[in-house]
Design a protein around this motif. Structure first.
Motif, mmCIF file in Angstrom:
data_model
loop_
_atom_site.group_PDB
_atom_site.id
_atom_site.type_symbol
_atom_site.label_atom_id
_atom_site.label_comp_id
_atom_site.label_asym_id
_atom_site.label_seq_id
_atom_site.Cartn_x
_atom_site.Cartn_y
_atom_site.Cartn_z
ATOM 1 N N LEU A 184 0.800 -1.216 0.000
ATOM 2 C CA LEU A 184 0.000 0.000 0.000
ATOM 3 C C LEU A 184 0.843 1.281 0.000
ATOM 4 N N PRO A 185 1.897 1.398 0.825
ATOM 5 C CA PRO A 185 2.697 2.633 0.770
ATOM 6 C C PRO A 185 3.316 2.873 -0.605
ATOM 7 N N ALA A 186 3.793 1.810 -1.247
ATOM 8 C CA ALA A 186 4.382 1.963 -2.576
ATOM 9 C C ALA A 186 3.327 2.355 -3.602
ATOM 10 N N ALA A 187 2.110 1.831 -3.446
ATOM 11 C CA ALA A 187 1.034 2.190 -4.373
ATOM 12 C C ALA A 187 0.676 3.666 -4.250
ATOM 13 N N VAL A 188 0.625 4.174 -3.019
ATOM 14 C CA VAL A 188 0.343 5.602 -2.821
ATOM 15 C C VAL A 188 1.470 6.453 -3.393
ATOM 16 N N ALA A 189 2.707 6.024 -3.187
ATOM 17 C CA ALA A 189 3.849 6.768 -3.733
ATOM 18 C C ALA A 189 3.800 6.798 -5.255
ATOM 19 N N ARG A 190 3.358 5.720 -5.857
ATOM 20 C CA ARG A 190 3.257 5.680 -7.320
ATOM 21 C C ARG A 190 2.184 6.646 -7.817
ATOM 22 N N ILE A 191 1.073 6.719 -7.096
ATOM 23 C CA ILE A 191 0.014 7.664 -7.470
ATOM 24 C C ILE A 191 0.526 9.095 -7.369
ATOM 25 N N ARG A 192 1.240 9.393 -6.289
ATOM 26 C CA ARG A 192 1.780 10.744 -6.109
ATOM 27 C C ARG A 192 2.768 11.088 -7.230
ATOM 28 N N THR A 193 3.609 10.134 -7.585
ATOM 29 C CA THR A 193 4.570 10.371 -8.673
ATOM 30 C C THR A 193 3.857 10.606 -10.000
ATOM 31 N N LEU A 194 2.808 9.834 -10.248
ATOM 32 C CA LEU A 194 2.044 10.001 -11.486
ATOM 33 C C LEU A 194 1.408 11.387 -11.554
ATOM 34 N N ALA A 195 0.878 11.850 -10.429
ATOM 35 C CA ALA A 195 0.265 13.179 -10.400
ATOM 36 C C ALA A 195 1.305 14.274 -10.585
ATOM 37 N N GLU A 196 2.456 14.116 -9.965
ATOM 38 C CA GLU A 196 3.510 15.126 -10.105
ATOM 39 C C GLU A 196 4.026 15.187 -11.540
ATOM 40 N N ARG A 197 4.175 14.025 -12.152
ATOM 41 C CA ARG A 197 4.711 13.987 -13.512
ATOM 42 C C ARG A 197 3.742 14.595 -14.524
ATOM 43 N N ASN A 198 2.455 14.548 -14.214
ATOM 44 C CA ASN A 198 1.447 15.057 -15.152
ATOM 45 C C ASN A 198 0.692 16.252 -14.578
#
Length: 262
Positions: A121-135
């Motif tokens: 779960l922590p890695a999944a949230v981090a991936r969502i945050r990275t996706l939002a930052e990148r776009n």
């Protein structure tokens, strides 16, 4: 995009055949397409033409001028409203390319969601945050900040759950669904849409931008609800333990052996 289609050719041919009645064209367009504005506008032209033909007397003068004016204005306005009755269609070779691109983007979005499901779960949230930052430049309005705030709340809930599991199956399911399914699916689904089409109205009247904003607002509310539910569960568990201890020991004296030496 082209308007040169068989259906449009048939429509234009029908207009030319009934050219003397072109003053009624906008009214017909509004009635067929159920467009209130076009129907009311067309009713004005049709009324003017009808008055000129059936009410006014005289072969020339105001009667002819009113009829010609109604016909001319109706023809011009029908062309202005051509999107209602002469829709443009994408050429077949471009249509195929667009369809292929959409399929590729959807498959990519599904692959991203599958990767999310395999992560903690922590890695999944981090991936969502990275996706939002990148776009972040593609995300409309305040949706970027909404995603980041939602991720912060989810991080807090996950951290608390890892320290002290609540032991509630429904709570765990809802948390897992938001982190691994709903939030990634909303983001990747929106980003799969071409930037040039995010302002287009869909059949339900909403644009993709509006859909994204609304869905992220709902998910942010769900994250807040999970945070509050987590604390309610802990408080209820503490109260249950307290009630148990009070019932067991508060009204009974402990039998303590007398260890004094005589």
């Amino acid at each position: 995009m082209t308007r040169l289609t068989l259906g449009n050719v048939v429509k234009v041919t029908a207009v030319l055949v009934f050219l003397p009645l072109i003053a009624y064209l906008v009214l017909v367009i509004g009635a067929v397409r159920k467009h209130v504005g076009a129907a009311l506008e067309g009713l004005l032209y049709a009324a003017g033409f009808s008055v000129a033909v059936f009410v006014l007397d005289g072969a020339w003068g105001p009667r002819v001028l009113l009829a010609l004016a109604a016909m001319g204005v109706s023809a011009v306005r029908a062309w202005h409203r051509r999107d209602l009755w002469l829709p443009a269609r994408r050429r077949w070779w471009k249509r195929d390319l667009t369809g292929s691109a959409v399929v590729v983007e959807r498959n990519r979005a599904q692959a991203v969601v599958a990767v999310e499901a395999a992560q903690p779960l922590p890695a999944a949230v981090a991936r969502i945050r990275t996706l939002a930052e990148r776009n972040r430049r593609r995300l409309p309005g305040d949706t970027h900040r909404t995603v980041l705030r939602t991720c912060e709340v989810l991080d807090a809930v996950i951290a608390a759950e890892q320290r002290e599991p609540a032991g509630d199956a429904r709570f765990e399911y809802e948390l897992d669904a938001v982190v691994r399914q709903y939030l990634p699916a909303v983001l990747t689904g929106y980003l799969a849409i071409a930037p040039s089409r995010v302002q287009e109205r869909q059949p339900d009247g909403r644009t993709p931008d509006e859909e994204l904003t609304e869905q992220l607002r709902i998910l942010a509310g769900q994250a807040d609800a999970l945070y509050a539910s987590r604390h309610r569960l802990l408080t209820a568990e503490l109260s249950t333990t307290g009630n148990f201890l009070r019932d067991k020991y508060a009204h009974h004296e402990l039998d303590v052996p007398d260890l004094r030496i005589p």
